[in-house]
Motif scaffolding. Structure first.
Motif, PDB file in Angstrom:
ATOM      1  N   ALA A 244       0.803  -1.242  -0.115  1.00  0.00           N
ATOM      2  CA  ALA A 244       0.143   0.105  -0.064  1.00  0.00           C
ATOM      3  C   ALA A 244       0.859   1.231  -0.185  1.00  0.00           C
ATOM      4  N   LEU A 245       1.987   1.103   0.519  1.00  0.00           N
ATOM      5  CA  LEU A 245       3.001   2.293   0.925  1.00  0.00           C
ATOM      6  C   LEU A 245       3.409   2.504  -0.440  1.00  0.00           C
ATOM      7  N   LEU A 246       3.908   1.356  -1.053  1.00  0.00           N
ATOM      8  CA  LEU A 246       4.670   1.646  -2.415  1.00  0.00           C
ATOM      9  C   LEU A 246       3.758   2.129  -3.323  1.00  0.00           C
ATOM     10  N   THR A 247       2.517   1.628  -3.430  1.00  0.00           N
ATOM     11  CA  THR A 247       1.554   1.952  -4.132  1.00  0.00           C
ATOM     12  C   THR A 247       1.382   3.588  -4.283  1.00  0.00           C
ATOM     13  N   GLY A 248       1.084   3.965  -2.949  1.00  0.00           N
ATOM     14  CA  GLY A 248       0.879   5.317  -2.875  1.00  0.00           C
ATOM     15  C   GLY A 248       1.982   6.340  -3.123  1.00  0.00           C
ATOM     16  N   LEU A 249       3.303   5.756  -3.062  1.00  0.00           N
ATOM     17  CA  LEU A 249       4.280   6.619  -3.357  1.00  0.00           C
ATOM     18  C   LEU A 249       4.438   6.890  -5.105  1.00  0.00           C
ATOM     19  N   TYR A 250       4.148   5.744  -5.672  1.00  0.00           N
ATOM     20  CA  TYR A 250       4.174   5.661  -7.005  1.00  0.00           C
ATOM     21  C   TYR A 250       2.747   6.629  -7.530  1.00  0.00           C
ATOM     22  N   ALA A 251       1.853   6.443  -6.972  1.00  0.00           N
ATOM     23  CA  ALA A 251       0.628   7.073  -7.479  1.00  0.00           C
ATOM     24  C   ALA A 251       0.583   8.723  -7.143  1.00  0.00           C
ATOM     25  N   ALA A 252       1.342   9.035  -6.325  1.00  0.00           N
ATOM     26  CA  ALA A 252       1.294  10.583  -5.750  1.00  0.00           C
ATOM     27  C   ALA A 252       1.572  11.414  -6.967  1.00  0.00           C
ATOM     28  N   PRO A 253       1.064  12.326  -7.183  1.00  0.00           N
ATOM     29  CA  PRO A 253       1.246  13.382  -8.193  1.00  0.00           C
ATOM     30  C   PRO A 253       2.898  14.046  -8.020  1.00  0.00           C
ATOM     31  N   ALA A 254       3.098  14.398  -9.240  1.00  0.00           N
ATOM     32  CA  ALA A 254       4.384  15.051  -9.280  1.00  0.00           C
ATOM     33  C   ALA A 254       4.445  16.406  -8.593  1.00  0.00           C
ATOM     34  N   LEU A 255       5.332  16.602  -7.826  1.00  0.00           N
ATOM     35  CA  LEU A 255       5.484  18.051  -7.360  1.00  0.00           C
ATOM     36  C   LEU A 255       5.280  19.205  -8.041  1.00  0.00           C
ATOM     37  N   SER A 256       4.367  20.114  -7.823  1.00  0.00           N
ATOM     38  CA  SER A 256       4.568  21.269  -8.623  1.00  0.00           C
ATOM     39  C   SER A 256       5.553  22.126  -8.846  1.00  0.00           C
ATOM     40  N   ALA A 257       5.756  22.707  -9.873  1.00  0.00           N
ATOM     41  CA  ALA A 257       7.021  23.583 -10.241  1.00  0.00           C
ATOM     42  C   ALA A 257       7.215  24.755  -9.122  1.00  0.00           C
ATOM     43  N   PRO A 258       8.371  25.106  -8.562  1.00  0.00           N
ATOM     44  CA  PRO A 258       8.232  26.140  -7.692  1.00  0.00           C
ATOM     45  C   PRO A 258       8.010  27.332  -8.117  1.00  0.00           C
ATOM     46  N   CYS A 259       7.119  28.181  -7.432  1.00  0.00           N
ATOM     47  CA  CYS A 259       6.829  29.502  -7.872  1.00  0.00           C
ATOM     48  C   CYS A 259       8.101  30.392  -7.478  1.00  0.00           C
ATOM     49  N   GLY A 260       7.927  31.709  -8.165  1.00  0.00           N
ATOM     50  CA  GLY A 260       8.958  32.765  -7.761  1.00  0.00           C
ATOM     51  C   GLY A 260       8.229  34.086  -7.841  1.00  0.00           C
ATOM     52  N   ASN A 261       8.994  35.333  -7.389  1.00  0.00           N
ATOM     53  CA  ASN A 261       8.494  36.707  -7.387  1.00  0.00           C
ATOM     54  C   ASN A 261       9.392  37.449  -8.239  1.00  0.00           C
ATOM     55  N   THR A 262      10.386  37.025  -9.126  1.00  0.00           N
ATOM     56  CA  THR A 262      11.011  37.804 -10.010  1.00  0.00           C
ATOM     57  C   THR A 262      11.520  36.977 -11.037  1.00  0.00           C
ATOM     58  N   SER A 263      11.916  37.635 -12.310  1.00  0.00           N
ATOM     59  CA  SER A 263      12.125  36.889 -13.244  1.00  0.00           C
ATOM     60  C   SER A 263      13.367  35.708 -13.085  1.00  0.00           C
ATOM     61  N   ALA A 264      13.935  35.922 -12.054  1.00  0.00           N
ATOM     62  CA  ALA A 264      15.444  35.081 -11.878  1.00  0.00           C
ATOM     63  C   ALA A 264      15.021  33.583 -12.201  1.00  0.00           C
ATOM     64  N   GLY A 265      13.896  33.128 -11.586  1.00  0.00           N
ATOM     65  CA  GLY A 265      13.850  31.652 -11.453  1.00  0.00           C
ATOM     66  C   GLY A 265      12.777  31.075 -12.646  1.00  0.00           C
ATOM     67  N   PHE A 266      12.535  31.899 -13.471  1.00  0.00           N
ATOM     68  CA  PHE A 266      11.606  31.717 -14.530  1.00  0.00           C
ATOM     69  C   PHE A 266      12.089  30.405 -15.231  1.00  0.00           C
ATOM     70  N   ALA A 267      13.139  30.614 -15.914  1.00  0.00           N
ATOM     71  CA  ALA A 267      13.792  29.479 -16.617  1.00  0.00           C
ATOM     72  C   ALA A 267      13.702  28.122 -15.943  1.00  0.00           C
TER      73      ALA A 267
END
Length: 268
Positions: A12-35
């Motif tokens: 169950a734990l293994l299935t849960g790990l693989y079924a978990a959605p991908a982490l969202s891309a990290p947001c930012g407040n300046t242009s520096a992290g956009f790329a």
């Protein structure tokens, strides 16, 4: 603990790990992290079903400085209703709206017959959003909407619209170079990409949904309001049933009241 229970828990734990959605891309407040955000967002986009054309559009997106400036400096919604109506040219919108309705009454009658939404409301929105199609924006849609998805201020709201925009590129409904408003809205009545996917209508019967086409845009606007709960034949001023639906179009109270007042003036 029996071995079979341990195995079940491990599975169950293994299935849960693989079924978990991908982490969202990290947001930012300046242009520096956009790329870096774009690189991470590729995984999210692929998981959402975005294809190669959409991914290519994402790759070419640029950080939209003017979009961020506009998002940080929205002053008109702080105006009083009287000031807002003056700034937006309410009298002109009502006058032109009446003329447009008189020029093509059958079209607006057909929309009201099909969707229940009267001409005045549609024309008030059309006039408010783009001066009846005279100015539909000057910003690259993909750059604007992905910048807003990256920006931490409202990332959760704009990320689905960014994914929708990329899917629209895949479908050929828009291109990587499509131009719209600074918040990524498109067409005569300024639909966000996610709303195009969900509520867009082929009003002129040419086999495609094109919000830069007036017929498609107004049919789509009527369809949107209908799906949001528009009650046929009921009023749309404050305190009346359909004013609650107008609230679905724009979150600003002053904007909602302006649509209701101008809509009534056009239909008078």
């Amino acid at each position: 603990m029996p071995s079979r229970v341990i195995k079940s828990l491990f599975f169950a734990l293994l299935t849960g790990l693989y079924a978990a959605p991908a982490l969202s891309a990290p947001c930012g407040n300046t242009s520096a992290g956009f790329a870096a955000w774009k690189t991470a967002f590729v995984t999210e986009a692929r998981s959402a079903g975005v294809g190669q054309k959409g991914l290519a559009a994402l790759k070419g997106a640029q950080y939209a400085t003017k979009t961020i400036w506009a998002d940080r400096n929205q002053k008109s919604f702080k105006y009083s209703l009287e000031k807002f109506m003056q700034v937006r040219g309410a009298d002109t919108i009502v006058a032109l709206g009446r003329k447009r309705k008189a020029r093509n009454p059958a079209f607006y009658t057909s929309l009201e017959k099909h969707y229940g939404v009267p001409a005045g409301v549609l024309l008030a929105i059309h006039g408010m959003e783009t001066a009846f199609g005279n100015f539909m924006g000057d910003s690259n849609v993909i750059s604007a909407i992905t910048t807003l998805a990256y920006d931490c201020r409202r990332s959760d709201f704009f990320t689905p619209h960014a994914l929708a925009a990329l899917k629209l590129v895949d479908e050929g409904a828009i291109s990587a170079g499509s131009i719209g408003a600074k918040h990524g809205e498109l067409g005569h009545t300024q639909f966000l990409p996610g709303n195009i996917l969900r509520y867009g209508v082929d009003g002129n019967g040419d086999g495609r949904v094109d919000l830069t086409n007036e017929t498609d845009a107004l049919a789509s606007t009527a369809h949107y309001l209908n799906k949001k709960g528009w009650k046929r034949g009921k009023g749309f001023q404050q305190g009346q049933p359909n004013f609650e639906v107008i609230k679905e179009w724009n979150a600003a109270g002053v904007y909602q009241k302006a649509i209701a007042i101008m809509g009534a003036g056009i239909d008078r």
